[in-house]
Enzyme design. Structure first.
Site, PDB file in Angstrom:
ATOM      1  N   ARG A 177      37.980 -34.070  87.082  1.00  0.00           N
ATOM      2  CA  ARG A 177      38.901 -33.368  86.192  1.00  0.00           C
ATOM      3  C   ARG A 177      40.270 -34.321  86.125  1.00  0.00           C
ATOM      4  O   ARG A 177      40.869 -34.335  87.009  1.00  0.00           O
ATOM      5  CB  ARG A 177      39.174 -32.013  86.572  1.00  0.00           C
ATOM      6  N   GLY A 178      40.569 -35.010  84.985  1.00  0.00           N
ATOM      7  CA  GLY A 178      41.378 -36.039  84.997  1.00  0.00           C
ATOM      8  C   GLY A 178      42.925 -35.661  85.258  1.00  0.00           C
ATOM      9  O   GLY A 178      43.607 -36.369  86.373  1.00  0.00           O
ATOM     10  N   GLU A 179      43.536 -34.774  84.876  1.00  0.00           N
ATOM     11  CA  GLU A 179      44.780 -34.284  85.259  1.00  0.00           C
ATOM     12  C   GLU A 179      45.131 -33.745  86.663  1.00  0.00           C
ATOM     13  O   GLU A 179      46.089 -34.103  87.147  1.00  0.00           O
ATOM     14  CB  GLU A 179      45.178 -33.225  84.320  1.00  0.00           C
TER      15      GLU A 179
ATOM     16  N   ARG B 151      43.578 -37.922  88.829  1.00  0.00           N
ATOM     17  CA  ARG B 151      43.412 -39.272  88.263  1.00  0.00           C
ATOM     18  C   ARG B 151      44.272 -40.252  89.226  1.00  0.00           C
ATOM     19  O   ARG B 151      44.164 -41.398  89.263  1.00  0.00           O
ATOM     20  CB  ARG B 151      43.601 -39.286  86.763  1.00  0.00           C
TER      21      ARG B 151
ATOM     22  N   GLY C 275      38.830 -40.291  71.092  1.00  0.00           N
ATOM     23  CA  GLY C 275      38.225 -39.932  69.690  1.00  0.00           C
ATOM     24  C   GLY C 275      36.819 -40.177  69.688  1.00  0.00           C
ATOM     25  O   GLY C 275      36.023 -39.669  68.758  1.00  0.00           O
TER      26      GLY C 275
ATOM     27  N   GLU D 276      29.530 -33.440  80.982  1.00  0.00           N
ATOM     28  CA  GLU D 276      29.112 -34.324  81.707  1.00  0.00           C
ATOM     29  C   GLU D 276      28.090 -34.110  82.872  1.00  0.00           C
ATOM     30  O   GLU D 276      27.034 -34.514  83.160  1.00  0.00           O
ATOM     31  CB  GLU D 276      30.132 -35.346  82.320  1.00  0.00           C
TER      32      GLU D 276
END
Length: 196
Positions: free
Chosen positions: A32-34, A37, A64, A97
Site C-alpha cells: 500500500r503506497g501511501e 512508500r 492511467g 495484484e
C-alpha cells in the site's frame, strides 16, 4: 546509469531505451503506497539495489495504465513480496495484484513471501482487527465475486511462511532478513535450473 537500471529494473521503461534490454524483474513488490512508500519500502529498495537484485515497484509506472501492465510484471517475476500493513486493505489495486500473484503461485510460476508490517498475520488472514475494518469498508463498494477472490488470496498467502516486523524490532535488521531470504530463494531456483 546501467547499474541504476539493473537495480530498479526499468522502472521508467518509456523514458530509457536501455530499459528495454533489462532482464525481467526477479522480485515484484506489492504494498500500500501511501502507508510505506517513503519509509520501509524505500529502505528495502536500497537494500535490493546494493545486492543487485532486480525488482519492480510501481512508483515510476505511467499513471492511467490499467492493471494489465502490473499483472505482466507479476508474471515476469520469480518472487513477489506481499507487504501487509494496517492500510493495505484500503487498496483494491493491491488486493487485485495479490489475486494475480496467487494465480501465478497456483500455476507454479511464482513464489510469494508474505511480510507483515505491524499487523498480525491472523488479522490479515481472517480480515479482523484494524486490517479487517479497512477491508470490509472497501468491500462495501466492491462486487461479491471480487470480494471472494480477495478473501481467498488473503487466506492463501497468509498461510505461507512469512516474516513479521513487530513494534520492538529494528527495521534495518528486518530488511536484511528479507533480502537474505530472497537471495536464498533465487539461488535455489538457479541451482534447480542448472541441474535440470
Amino acid at each position: 546509469m546501467q547499474g541504476f537500471l539493473l537495480g530498479t529494473l526499468g522502472a521508467c521503461p518509456s523514458l530509457s531505451p536501455t530499459a528495454i534490454s533489462s532482464p525481467p524483474p526477479q522480485v515484484f513488490i506489492n504494498f500500500r503506497g501511501e502507508d510505506l512508500r517513503y519509509g520501509f519500502v524505500s529502505h528495502l529498495e536500497e537494500a535490493l539495489k546494493r545486492r543487485h537484485i532486480n525488482f519492480f515497484i510501481d512508483k515510476h509506472e505511467e499513471r492511467g495504465k490499467d492493471l494489465e501492465t502490473l499483472f505482466k510484471r507479476i508474471e515476469e517475476s520469480s518472487i513477489a513480496l506481499a507487504i501487509f500493513s494496517r492500510r493495505y486493505a484500503e487498496s483494491g489495486w493491491c488486493l487485485d495484484e495479490l489475486v494475480k500473484m496467487m494465480e501465478c503461485v497456483e500455476m507454479k510460476r511464482l513464489r510469494v513471501i508474505p511480510i507483515f508490517i505491524k499487523v498480525e498475520p491472523r488479522d490479515v488472514r481472517e480480515q479482523k482487527g484494524d486490517f479487517g475494518t479497512r477491508f470490509w469498508k472497501l468491500a462495501r463498494s466492491s462486487r461479491g465475486v471480487q470480494i471472494m477472490k480477495w478473501k481467498h488470496a488473503l487466506c492463501s498467502v497468509t498461510n505461507k511462511m512469512g516474516l513479521t516486523l513487530g513494534e520492538k524490532r529494528y527495521e534495518n535488521d528486518f530488511i536484511e532478513e528479507i533480502v537474505v531470504e530472497i537471495e536464498r530463494m533465487l539461488n535455489a531456483k538457479w541451482k534447480k535450473v542448472l541441474y535440470i
